[in-house]
Every structure is written in structure tokens, then in C-alpha cells.
Write a protein that holds these residues in place. Sequence first.
Motif, PDB file in Angstrom:
ATOM      1  N   TRP A 271      74.756  33.291  34.671  1.00  9.06           N
ATOM      2  CA  TRP A 271      73.797  33.380  33.560  1.00  9.06           C
ATOM      3  C   TRP A 271      72.547  34.150  33.997  1.00  9.06           C
ATOM      4  CZ3 TRP A 271      73.547  27.949  30.718  1.00  9.06           C
ATOM      5  CH2 TRP A 271      74.831  27.630  30.251  1.00  9.06           C
ATOM      6  N   TRP A 272      72.062  33.850  35.195  1.00  7.28           N
ATOM      7  CA  TRP A 272      70.875  34.541  35.707  1.00  7.28           C
ATOM      8  C   TRP A 272      71.143  36.049  35.827  1.00  7.28           C
ATOM      9  CZ3 TRP A 272      70.532  37.448  40.209  1.00  7.28           C
ATOM     10  CH2 TRP A 272      69.259  37.996  40.443  1.00  7.28           C
ATOM     11  N   ALA A 273      72.245  36.414  36.492  1.00  8.21           N
ATOM     12  CA  ALA A 273      72.526  37.835  36.734  1.00  8.21           C
ATOM     13  C   ALA A 273      72.631  38.592  35.409  1.00  8.21           C
ATOM     14  CB  ALA A 273      73.812  37.985  37.546  1.00  8.21           C
ATOM     15  N   GLN A 274      73.330  38.004  34.440  1.00  4.71           N
ATOM     16  CA  GLN A 274      73.546  38.673  33.161  1.00  4.71           C
ATOM     17  C   GLN A 274      72.232  38.919  32.414  1.00  4.71           C
ATOM     18  OE1 GLN A 274      75.520  36.273  30.159  1.00  4.71           O
ATOM     19  NE2 GLN A 274      76.361  38.057  29.115  1.00  4.71           N
ATOM     20  N   SER A 275      71.321  37.953  32.447  1.00  2.00           N
ATOM     21  CA  SER A 275      70.089  38.074  31.670  1.00  2.00           C
ATOM     22  C   SER A 275      68.932  38.695  32.449  1.00  2.00           C
ATOM     23  CB  SER A 275      69.673  36.700  31.127  1.00  2.00           C
ATOM     24  OG  SER A 275      70.574  36.322  30.097  1.00  2.00           O
ATOM     25  N   PHE A 276      68.928  38.550  33.759  1.00  2.00           N
ATOM     26  CA  PHE A 276      67.853  39.161  34.549  1.00  2.00           C
ATOM     27  C   PHE A 276      67.919  40.684  34.454  1.00  2.00           C
ATOM     28  CE2 PHE A 276      66.292  41.090  38.478  1.00  2.00           C
ATOM     29  CZ  PHE A 276      64.974  40.681  38.405  1.00  2.00           C
ATOM     30  N   PRO A 278      68.854  42.897  32.088  1.00  2.00           N
ATOM     31  CA  PRO A 278      68.206  43.527  30.933  1.00  2.00           C
ATOM     32  C   PRO A 278      66.840  42.943  30.602  1.00  2.00           C
ATOM     33  CG  PRO A 278      69.803  41.947  30.151  1.00  2.00           C
ATOM     34  CD  PRO A 278      69.869  41.909  31.656  1.00  2.00           C
ATOM     35  N   GLY A 279      66.350  41.983  31.364  1.00  2.00           N
ATOM     36  CA  GLY A 279      65.041  41.405  31.087  1.00  2.00           C
ATOM     37  C   GLY A 279      65.042  40.460  29.897  1.00  2.00           C
ATOM     38  N   VAL A 280      66.159  39.776  29.671  1.00  2.48           N
ATOM     39  CA  VAL A 280      66.218  38.761  28.609  1.00  2.48           C
ATOM     40  C   VAL A 280      65.632  37.462  29.175  1.00  2.48           C
ATOM     41  CG1 VAL A 280      67.782  37.381  27.157  1.00  2.48           C
ATOM     42  CG2 VAL A 280      68.174  39.848  27.454  1.00  2.48           C
ATOM     43  N   PRO A 281      64.533  36.960  28.571  1.00  2.17           N
ATOM     44  CA  PRO A 281      63.779  35.884  29.230  1.00  2.17           C
ATOM     45  C   PRO A 281      64.379  34.484  29.140  1.00  2.17           C
ATOM     46  CG  PRO A 281      62.673  36.553  27.207  1.00  2.17           C
ATOM     47  CD  PRO A 281      63.838  37.480  27.377  1.00  2.17           C
ATOM     48  N   ASN A 282      65.208  34.229  28.110  1.00  2.00           N
ATOM     49  CA  ASN A 282      65.709  32.866  27.940  1.00  2.00           C
ATOM     50  C   ASN A 282      67.190  32.806  27.608  1.00  2.00           C
ATOM     51  OD1 ASN A 282      63.270  31.084  28.170  1.00  2.00           O
ATOM     52  ND2 ASN A 282      62.574  32.447  26.515  1.00  2.00           N
ATOM     53  N   LEU A 297      71.084  20.824  23.160  1.00  2.00           N
ATOM     54  CA  LEU A 297      70.675  22.189  23.475  1.00  2.00           C
ATOM     55  C   LEU A 297      69.631  22.140  24.573  1.00  2.00           C
ATOM     56  CD1 LEU A 297      70.105  23.507  19.814  1.00  2.00           C
ATOM     57  CD2 LEU A 297      72.119  23.921  21.252  1.00  2.00           C
ATOM     58  N   LYS A 298      69.636  23.153  25.441  1.00  2.00           N
ATOM     59  CA  LYS A 298      68.580  23.229  26.457  1.00  2.00           C
ATOM     60  C   LYS A 298      68.293  24.696  26.741  1.00  2.00           C
ATOM     61  CE  LYS A 298      67.672  21.963  31.300  1.00  2.00           C
ATOM     62  NZ  LYS A 298      66.334  21.333  31.327  1.00  2.00           N
ATOM     63  N   THR A 299      67.008  25.033  26.802  1.00  2.00           N
ATOM     64  CA  THR A 299      66.614  26.411  27.109  1.00  2.00           C
ATOM     65  C   THR A 299      66.386  26.557  28.607  1.00  2.00           C
ATOM     66  OG1 THR A 299      65.596  26.687  24.939  1.00  2.00           O
ATOM     67  CG2 THR A 299      64.880  28.201  26.669  1.00  2.00           C
ATOM     68  N   PHE A 300      67.032  27.549  29.200  1.00  2.00           N
ATOM     69  CA  PHE A 300      66.834  27.863  30.622  1.00  2.00           C
ATOM     70  C   PHE A 300      66.110  29.201  30.725  1.00  2.00           C
ATOM     71  CE2 PHE A 300      70.495  25.042  30.639  1.00  2.00           C
ATOM     72  CZ  PHE A 300      70.288  24.246  31.766  1.00  2.00           C
ATOM     73  N   PRO A 301      64.821  29.185  31.116  1.00  2.00           N
ATOM     74  CA  PRO A 301      64.142  30.468  31.328  1.00  2.00           C
ATOM     75  C   PRO A 301      64.787  31.195  32.522  1.00  2.00           C
ATOM     76  CG  PRO A 301      62.549  28.665  31.108  1.00  2.00           C
ATOM     77  CD  PRO A 301      63.915  28.050  31.307  1.00  2.00           C
ATOM     78  N   THR A 302      65.135  32.451  32.317  1.00  2.00           N
ATOM     79  CA  THR A 302      65.839  33.232  33.343  1.00  2.00           C
ATOM     80  C   THR A 302      65.091  33.197  34.678  1.00  2.00           C
ATOM     81  OG1 THR A 302      66.649  34.637  31.571  1.00  2.00           O
ATOM     82  CG2 THR A 302      66.825  35.509  33.810  1.00  2.00           C
ATOM     83  N   MET A 303      63.764  33.332  34.615  1.00  2.00           N
ATOM     84  CA  MET A 303      62.987  33.419  35.847  1.00  2.00           C
ATOM     85  C   MET A 303      62.832  32.062  36.550  1.00  2.00           C
ATOM     86  SD  MET A 303      62.730  36.553  35.955  1.00  2.00           S
ATOM     87  CE  MET A 303      61.606  37.044  37.245  1.00  2.00           C
ATOM     88  N   LYS A 304      63.298  30.973  35.920  1.00  2.00           N
ATOM     89  CA  LYS A 304      63.211  29.662  36.578  1.00  2.00           C
ATOM     90  C   LYS A 304      64.560  29.170  37.085  1.00  2.00           C
ATOM     91  CE  LYS A 304      58.928  28.164  34.496  1.00  2.00           C
ATOM     92  NZ  LYS A 304      58.324  27.603  33.293  1.00  2.00           N
ATOM     93  N   MET A 305      65.628  29.932  36.843  1.00  2.00           N
ATOM     94  CA  MET A 305      66.976  29.446  37.199  1.00  2.00           C
ATOM     95  C   MET A 305      67.147  29.251  38.703  1.00  2.00           C
ATOM     96  SD  MET A 305      69.393  31.529  34.599  1.00  2.00           S
ATOM     97  CE  MET A 305      69.231  31.363  32.825  1.00  2.00           C
TER      98      MET A 305
END
Length: 378
Positions: A271-276, A278-282, A297-305
Amino acid sequence: MKSRGTKKGDEPLSKRPHLEPSLPTDPALYSGPFPFYRLPSQLGCFSLDEQRQYHGDARALRYYSPPPTSSQGPNFDLRDGYPDRYQPRDETVQEKLDHLLHWLMEHRGQLEGGPGWLAGATVTWRGHLTKLLTTPYERQEGWQLAASRFQGTLYLSEVETPAARAQRLSRPPHLRELMYMGYKFEQYMCADKPGGSPDPSGEVNTNVAFCSVLRSRLGNHPLLFSGEVDCTDSKAPSPEPPTCYVELKTSKEMHSLGQKRSFYRYKLLKWWAQSFLPGVPNVVAGFRNPEGFISSLKTFPTMKMFEYVRNDREGWNPSVCMNFCAAFLTFAHNTVVQDDPRLVYLFSWEPGGPVTVSEHRDAPYAFLPTWYVDAMSQ
Ligand code: A3P
Ligand code: MG
Ligand code: MG
């Protein structure tokens, strides 16, 4: 004092008889500081419709529309509509880079970065870069990437491995349904218009896609890549793409610490690699119960994974992922020297081994279509 005899690895490749160049993938070789990664910026977008036809606009973009927060949580039935309201994309069609090349052909005259920027860049899909990022930690699935240089630009296009093909052709029914469920979740979470409501009564057609085209740079490698985006959040704190985009995911409900550990180690890495990239934050995750209902549901901020595995010996490290990807791009640039759209270098990797290379001409590996080569040569 140690003698300073020449180490084997210091000899130029040309002086090492019968030694094919290869690239190791052990994580320990790629630790060290996080490399430079330019803040990704969106150059444009395109859409694919119900028939998988290309359109140079955002018609397939959907709008993030989560359910009102209630004490019960959502109760989305991910099996609803399967298989009668499911139009799956024809996976036997190997699209290679075609849709991205279509966009590039139409925008080649207006690319930012100045003249010659494209000639120094690598062009690929975000999903291919995701696989490179996770390679040092991957223990199950290998990959093959075909590479050609044309007008200076390095193009990378994935080739389905024989193992992946065999798995696709023999995919068991429960996995087919699980794939559907991931897309069904998107339908429960997205509206077709800003401010609209989701309509789960319709069909799930996986031909439809909205793709963002992005510019970035890893180390000294300029990148142009495209990735599918699930939806945009009209209420996002920073409303410009790509920071308004939201990635949606489903995962099994977790109960034990062991289940959570393994989720952080394996799933969050992907999930981190895929969203980091393109700069997708959540990433908004829906957790499904054994009956196939989303219960929370739970939101995972990319930069906190990374925080979930920072203190885990068996965890992953973003620096390793990015340093390996940079090393692969350098390796590919040094290998693919000849400028020729019909010449292909096939990079192959299987878990436990290094990345190896073989050389091919024309079919079946050449992937830059004549319509593209001709248009770019005008
Ligand atoms: P999940 O989000 O539940 O994994 P994406 O998350 O990249 O937007 O993809 C949407 C859905 O496509 C996924 O839902 C999953 O159902 C399916 N999918 C994507 N990649 C897949 C893969 N490699 N194998 C099987 N299904 C995949
Ligand atoms: Mg998606
Ligand atoms: Mg998704």
C-alpha cells in the motif's frame, strides 16, 4: 595492514569472462539514507471507458463519498451483484504501455521540463515501479520488465511471467470473487459527481479507469509514469492533484496481534509503495468480515505507514525500497545503451536471486507500437 589487492567486483565487467551483468536485491545492500525523490506533480490525465476506450479527459474520475460516521459502522455487502452485475476487464488483452503512449503522443509538444526532458526520462506504469520498490522484500512473486530505448527515453513495460500466467488461467472461484469485492468496495465509497451519493445498484465494470500522469525524479532519474486513481476528495485539505486523491483498499478484519503484525509487514508495504510513488496522501481501508461485509473503515496516511514497522526487525524500510529502485534504473540505463525501439532487454527476477538480463529483437518482446514510433519520428 590489509593488502589492497583488486577485489573481483572492482574489475570492469568487460574483463570478467562469462560473467553476465546482474543486480542483487538483498535489502542489506540498499540501506542507507533515503534518496532524493521529487515531489510528484500531475502532468495530465486520461480515462478508459466501459469498453476500455481511451479518452484524453477526466470523465472516469470518481468522488470520495464515505458513509456518515455512525456507531454501527458501515455494513457494505461486497458480494452483492456477483456475478450478475460484474463486467470484468478481459485480462487476455496485454495492453503494455499503449494507453500511456497515447497520452504521451498527444502531449509530446507541451511537456514541461524544457526541451530534451523526455529524452532523459524513464517512462512506465506506476504499478511497475511499485513492483521494483517492493522487490527487496518480496518472497513470492517474480517479475519481468521489458526495456527499450527510443529517442533517448527509456521505456519499461511489464511482461507477464509464465507463473503469473498459469495463476491467472487457473484462478479459483473464491479468488475471482475476492477480486470483485475490491472493486465493489470502491462503488460503495465513490460517487460519480462531486457531492453525489454512491449507487451500489449499478454494475461493476473494471474496464473503467481514471489515470493520472505524473512527473517525478528518483536520484538523477527523471520519471514520467501513470497510475490508476480510485477517487478524488473534494474536501481534501490541499485540493490539487495528486494530494486530493484517495486510494481505497480492502483487507481482512484483524483480531490477533499476529494478524496485525503480518498486515503491517506485507500489506502495508504494498500500500505504501503504490501510493507514495504518485504522492497520494491517504489510503482508506475497509475491513471485511468472513461473511464478506465491510464492518469498519480506517484511514492510513501514506507518510505514517512506516511507523507501524519502524521497530520491527522483520519490517520493511522505505529507504531500501527507493535505493533499490534507483539502483535498478541505473542498471537499466547502463544496459539499454542502443537507441532502437525494436531492441528489447528483458530484466527478469525471481525471489532469492539477482535481477538478470537477456537481449531480444522484435516479436514477441518489442512493445513500442509503430503508430507511436512513427508519430514521435515526425
Ligand atoms: P483491493 O483494494 O481490495 O485490493 P487497487 O486497490 O489497486 O485500486 O485495485 C482495486 C482492486 O483490484 C483490488 O481491491 C483487487 O480486488 C483488485 N486487484 C488489484 N490488483 C490485483 C492483483 N494483483 N491480483 C488480484 N486482484 C487485484
Ligand atoms: Mg485502483
Ligand atoms: Mg484501490
